[in-house]
Every structure is written in C-alpha cells, then in structure tokens.
Design an enzyme around this catalytic site. Structure first.
Site, PDB file in Angstrom:
ATOM      1  N   ASP A  63       0.627  -1.216  -0.125  1.00 54.64           N
ATOM      2  CA  ASP A  63       0.111   0.020   0.221  1.00 54.64           C
ATOM      3  C   ASP A  63       0.722   1.348  -0.015  1.00 54.64           C
ATOM      4  O   ASP A  63       1.989   1.341   0.385  1.00 54.64           O
ATOM      5  CB  ASP A  63      -0.852   0.086   1.098  1.00 54.64           C
ATOM      6  CG  ASP A  63      -2.065  -1.062   1.099  1.00 54.64           C
ATOM      7  OD1 ASP A  63      -2.236  -1.469   0.028  1.00 54.64           O
ATOM      8  OD2 ASP A  63      -2.641  -1.383   2.207  1.00 54.64           O
ATOM      9  N   TYR A 124       6.797 -10.018   7.008  1.00 51.63           N
ATOM     10  CA  TYR A 124       6.860  -8.322   7.274  1.00 51.63           C
ATOM     11  C   TYR A 124       7.236  -8.284   8.588  1.00 51.63           C
ATOM     12  O   TYR A 124       7.101  -9.170   9.437  1.00 51.63           O
ATOM     13  CB  TYR A 124       5.375  -7.893   7.011  1.00 51.63           C
ATOM     14  CG  TYR A 124       4.757  -7.767   5.748  1.00 51.63           C
ATOM     15  CD1 TYR A 124       4.636  -6.487   5.115  1.00 51.63           C
ATOM     16  CD2 TYR A 124       4.059  -8.672   5.104  1.00 51.63           C
ATOM     17  CE1 TYR A 124       4.223  -6.132   3.767  1.00 51.63           C
ATOM     18  CE2 TYR A 124       3.529  -8.435   3.668  1.00 51.63           C
ATOM     19  CZ  TYR A 124       3.780  -7.179   3.126  1.00 51.63           C
ATOM     20  OH  TYR A 124       3.104  -7.010   1.801  1.00 51.63           O
TER      21      TYR A 124
END
Length: 285
Positions: A63, A124
């Site tokens: 994003d 992540y």
C-alpha cells in the site's frame, strides 16, 4: 491461467527494495500517481530503448507508504532484448531509477516461476517505539511512535491465539470475490537493544490491511486498552470490528518472500490459485 512464457520471451526475476514514503503503493494508478511499478516499468522501457512497456508481476502489492526490503517481481522480455541488455541492465537501471527504489538482481527465472503465485510465504516487519521522548529522528520514516507504554508479554500472548489457518475477515478490508482465509505462520514481538519493538508477521499470503490491522489490535492489548483475549475474540467473530485500528503504513516493511524448490513451482502455482475455504465451511475451489 498458465505460467508458460510466450514463445520468443524469457521470464526475468527482479529482487528489489524501496522506501515507500513518496510512492502511492506498488501498483500503477489510473490517475497517474507515482508508484513503484510505474517507475520500474518506465525505467526498463527507457534503458532498453523499447517502444513497448513490459508489465511487472509482483509477489505482494504494498500500500501507499509501505516499504520493502525483499520484494520480488517478474517480467517477460523478448529473448533478443534480454540477450542484448542483460549484462548492463542492472547498472543502467541504477542510473535511471530514483534513489528510493533499487533493483538488486535480474536473473532468468526457472520454469514455472511466478513472482506472485509461486510464493509460499511473505514476511513483514512492523516497528514501533513506546519511548516517551518519541522516535529517533533518523528512524522516523520507518518506526511508529505509540504514546503509551507497551507490555510485550501481553502482546505476544494475544498474538499466539491468531496463528494458524483462519478466516481473517475481521482484520481485512474485503475485496469482491477474494477470500480472507489465510495461514498466519508467525506473529511475535521482540524488543531490540535500541528499545524499538519489532513485530514479525509471516503468512502464506495477506489480505488487504491485514498486517496493519493485526498490529493495531495488539497495540491496544499492549497499552492496556483491551484484554489479552480480545484479538482472538475479534477473529472468531468473523466481521470487521470498528475498534480495530489500522496503524499507519510507514512502520511496515516487506522483508522477505519465500519460494519452493524449482521442481515444486508449478504445483505451488495451481495451489495458490485455488480459492480456499476452511474445513467444514461452504463452497469450494
């Protein structure tokens, strides 16, 4: 959908990283905003003197504002173009791209490789500090400041209830036709010597906003606003909970993408394209 490369083309794997601050995410936007995909595709077109844009496929779309240290993509290039430019392409891209995005390697991909569908996990990291003085100015673009003291043991206890295969609808922004069933392989917090708390979040795949929503829920536990069992109850409810805060993107970095052995790539591609359901749930494929 086939992973066969068109005759006359070669599939090239790109390993890359970027600072997401000034990008509107990975994927090209209709309104023309700056994106990682757009920058790399334009640079490839320029340095190979091509009239055509060769489209990238990425392991995981990030994003706006999210960073990547270990992103993977692939592109199918004409055999003649690859043969002409391969030895100098990496250096030419380095000279053309802005300094907030780097391509580290360009290699011919093995048969059946697909940057997105061949991946078996993505890892992540989300970084937070609860230092009452705030964030180190040199880390401000990559670390979130949480203005409450955080109990890491409580956060790890809450995180343990979320690991495994579940429907993460409560922690995802729904997309039409997309499943929210994921296998969360790892979710844990560690405090680094500099005091920054780092969440490791590893799964076979992620749905939209999943990592930032999970982190937001765990921060509420860590600062005492919610009990340890709250994130697990939210998960079990199976619906988006307005109390789950999607934390800011700048603390999130895609660290690494994992792939199986070359001989398992084709099977993995088929498996990844199957729409999943939990045991005993309705629907298939």
């Amino acid at each position: 959908m086939s992973d066969d490369v068109q005759d006359g083309f070669v599939r090239v794997r790109l390993d890359l990283s970027y600072d997401g601050k000034d990008f509107s995410g990975w994927a090209k936007q209709a309104q023309g905003q700056r994106t990682v995909q757009g920058d790399i595709e334009a640079a490839l077109r320029t340095v190979t003197r091509s009239t055509e844009t060769y489209e990238l496929t990425v392991a995981g779309r990030t994003d706006s504002g999210v960073h990547a240290r270990g992103q993977v993509a692939h592109v199918d290039l004409p055999v003649e173009l690859w043969a002409e430019h391969r030895d100098k392409l990496l250096r030419r891209l380095a000279g053309r791209l802005s300094h907030d995005v780097r391509v580290w390697s360009l290699t011919e991909a093995p048969s059946g490789f697909n940057a997105r569908f061949s991946a078996i996990w993505r890892r992540y990291a989300y970084r937070v500090t609860d230092n009452p003085g705030g964030v180190d100015p040199l880390q401000r673009g990559h670390v979130l400041w949480h203005d409450w003291a955080l109990d890491m043991d409580a956060m790890n206890e809450a995180a343990a209830a979320l690991v495994g295969e579940h429907d993460f609808a409560a922690y995802c922004k729904r997309r039409e036709g997309a499943t929210t069933i994921r296998t969360l392989q790892e979710l844990r917090w560690e405090r680094r010597p500099d005091g920054v708390m780092e969440a490791t979040v590893k799964a076979d795949a992620f749905c939209h906003n999943m990592v930032r929503s999970l982190v937001g829920a765990l921060l509420f536990v860590g600062d005492g606003h919610r009990p340890v069992d709250w994130p697990g109850k939210v998960l079990a409810a199976g619906v988006r909970d307005s109390a789950v805060h999607v934390v800011r993107p700048h603390g999130l970095t895609l660290e690494e993408v994992g792939y199986p052995a070359d001989e398992l790539l084709a099977a993995r591609n088929l498996e990844a394209r199957n729409k999943r359901s939990l045991p005993g749930s309705a629907g298939c494929c």
